[in-house]
Design a protein around this motif. Structure first.
Motif, PDB file in Angstrom:
ATOM      1  N   ALA A  41     -35.726 -26.703 -27.277  1.00  0.00           N
ATOM      2  CA  ALA A  41     -35.091 -25.887 -28.308  1.00  0.00           C
ATOM      3  C   ALA A  41     -35.556 -26.326 -29.690  1.00  0.00           C
ATOM      4  CB  ALA A  41     -33.571 -25.998 -28.213  1.00  0.00           C
ATOM      5  N   LEU A  42     -35.500 -25.388 -30.620  1.00  0.00           N
ATOM      6  CA  LEU A  42     -35.803 -25.663 -32.015  1.00  0.00           C
ATOM      7  C   LEU A  42     -34.521 -26.037 -32.758  1.00  0.00           C
ATOM      8  CD1 LEU A  42     -38.091 -22.572 -32.610  1.00  0.00           C
ATOM      9  CD2 LEU A  42     -38.858 -24.951 -32.816  1.00  0.00           C
ATOM     10  N   PRO A  43     -34.625 -26.749 -33.861  1.00  0.00           N
ATOM     11  CA  PRO A  43     -33.436 -27.005 -34.679  1.00  0.00           C
ATOM     12  C   PRO A  43     -32.827 -25.682 -35.162  1.00  0.00           C
ATOM     13  CG  PRO A  43     -35.264 -28.415 -35.354  1.00  0.00           C
ATOM     14  CD  PRO A  43     -35.840 -27.414 -34.398  1.00  0.00           C
ATOM     15  N   ASP A  44     -31.543 -25.699 -35.369  1.00  0.00           N
ATOM     16  CA  ASP A  44     -30.862 -24.493 -35.858  1.00  0.00           C
ATOM     17  C   ASP A  44     -31.214 -24.227 -37.327  1.00  0.00           C
ATOM     18  OD1 ASP A  44     -29.570 -24.130 -33.428  1.00  0.00           O
ATOM     19  OD2 ASP A  44     -27.812 -25.313 -34.037  1.00  0.00           O
ATOM     20  N   GLY A  45     -31.191 -22.951 -37.690  1.00  0.00           N
ATOM     21  CA  GLY A  45     -31.308 -22.571 -39.093  1.00  0.00           C
ATOM     22  C   GLY A  45     -32.687 -22.684 -39.699  1.00  0.00           C
ATOM     23  N   LEU A  46     -33.732 -22.626 -38.894  1.00  0.00           N
ATOM     24  CA  LEU A  46     -35.080 -22.742 -39.442  1.00  0.00           C
ATOM     25  C   LEU A  46     -35.475 -21.500 -40.228  1.00  0.00           C
ATOM     26  CD1 LEU A  46     -37.160 -24.366 -36.551  1.00  0.00           C
ATOM     27  CD2 LEU A  46     -36.315 -25.459 -38.638  1.00  0.00           C
ATOM     28  N   ASP A  47     -36.164 -21.744 -41.351  1.00  0.00           N
ATOM     29  CA  ASP A  47     -36.732 -20.654 -42.149  1.00  0.00           C
ATOM     30  C   ASP A  47     -38.207 -20.450 -41.856  1.00  0.00           C
ATOM     31  OD1 ASP A  47     -34.394 -20.126 -43.912  1.00  0.00           O
ATOM     32  OD2 ASP A  47     -34.773 -22.187 -44.570  1.00  0.00           O
ATOM     33  N   PHE A  48     -38.866 -21.457 -41.269  1.00  0.00           N
ATOM     34  CA  PHE A  48     -40.323 -21.433 -41.176  1.00  0.00           C
ATOM     35  C   PHE A  48     -40.762 -22.380 -40.062  1.00  0.00           C
ATOM     36  CE2 PHE A  48     -44.631 -22.546 -42.505  1.00  0.00           C
ATOM     37  CZ  PHE A  48     -45.122 -21.378 -43.097  1.00  0.00           C
TER      38      PHE A  48
END
Length: 226
Positions: A41-48
């Motif tokens: 999973a990716l970290p939450d709240g990514l912009d880019f």
């Protein structure tokens, strides 16, 4: 820049992930999350999200083919589908095509040699999130370092990319045999950019120029404002 959250994905064999992370931190003021290819999973709240250059999995099978099937790439594909901007540079561009996020493929350079030098690019589309800081037709200087950077797609796909304004950058002169001298392409939604040249290596005057910095500034400004 307050509120900007980014991530750099590292695969086995990545060797430009630190360069990418350094560029994002210097331009945005915020250190990016460092994400391992085996994470689910990716970290939450990514912009880019950035996929860096290198030789993921030793370029085994095809450049980017195995990395495209890493656990983290399912999360990247899903994030891109939600509109999160994704930048793939060099090997990252190869991963984007192998994962289906961008059309086409990257073949061996036409001269069968590794090309490592600064090249001139023409900005073809200055209206995207990544390129809004440039002017259409502007010539910029960005380094390349690749052996498999020869962009290929069938004529129908190339015509569609041209017609839809999805060619972001074009080599000002033939560098690796790429079809129509294409150096970078966008997806249909405009939130995924793949390019062979390395903008992260041209963000400070000490590196020989700052033409690459504009790409990161454009994206950050478009996402969180000036």
């Amino acid at each position: 820049m307050s509120g900007f959250a980014s991530a750099v994905i590292t695969f086995p064999g990545s060797n430009c992930d630190r360069d990418m992370a350094d560029a994002l931190e210097k331009v945005s003021g915020n250190a990016p999350h460092r994400v391992w290819h085996g994470d689910a999973a990716l970290p939450d709240g990514l912009d880019f999200i950035a996929l860096p250059g290198g030789f993921s999995y030793g370029d085994y099978l095809r450049s980017g083919a195995m990395a495209a099937r890493s656990p983290i790439m399912q999360a990247v594909v899903e994030a891109a589908g939600r509109g999160v901007p994704v930048l793939g540079v060099c090997n990252g561009f190869q991963v984007l095509t192998e994962s289906g996020l961008l059309p086409g493929a990257l073949l061996r350079n036409a001269g069968m040699n590794f090309v490592c030098r600064e090249v001139r690019l023409t900005v073809e589309n200055s209206q995207s999130l990544f390129t809004s800081g440039y002017s259409a037709g502007q010539e910029v200087l960005i380094p390349v370092a690749h052996h498999d950077g020869n962009y290929f797609a069938d004529d129908a796909t190339l015509d569609r990319l041209e017609g839809e304004g999805r060619v972001a950058f074009r080599y000002a002169e033939s560098v690796n045999g790429s079809a129509r001298n294409i150096a970078g392409v966008l997806n249909a939604a405009g939130n995924v950019l793949g390019m062979m040249p390395h903008p992260e290596r041209m963000i400070e005057a000490e590196q020989g120029g700052i033409d690459g910095r504009t790409l990161f500034e454009s994206a950050i400004k478009g996402l969180v404002g000036a």
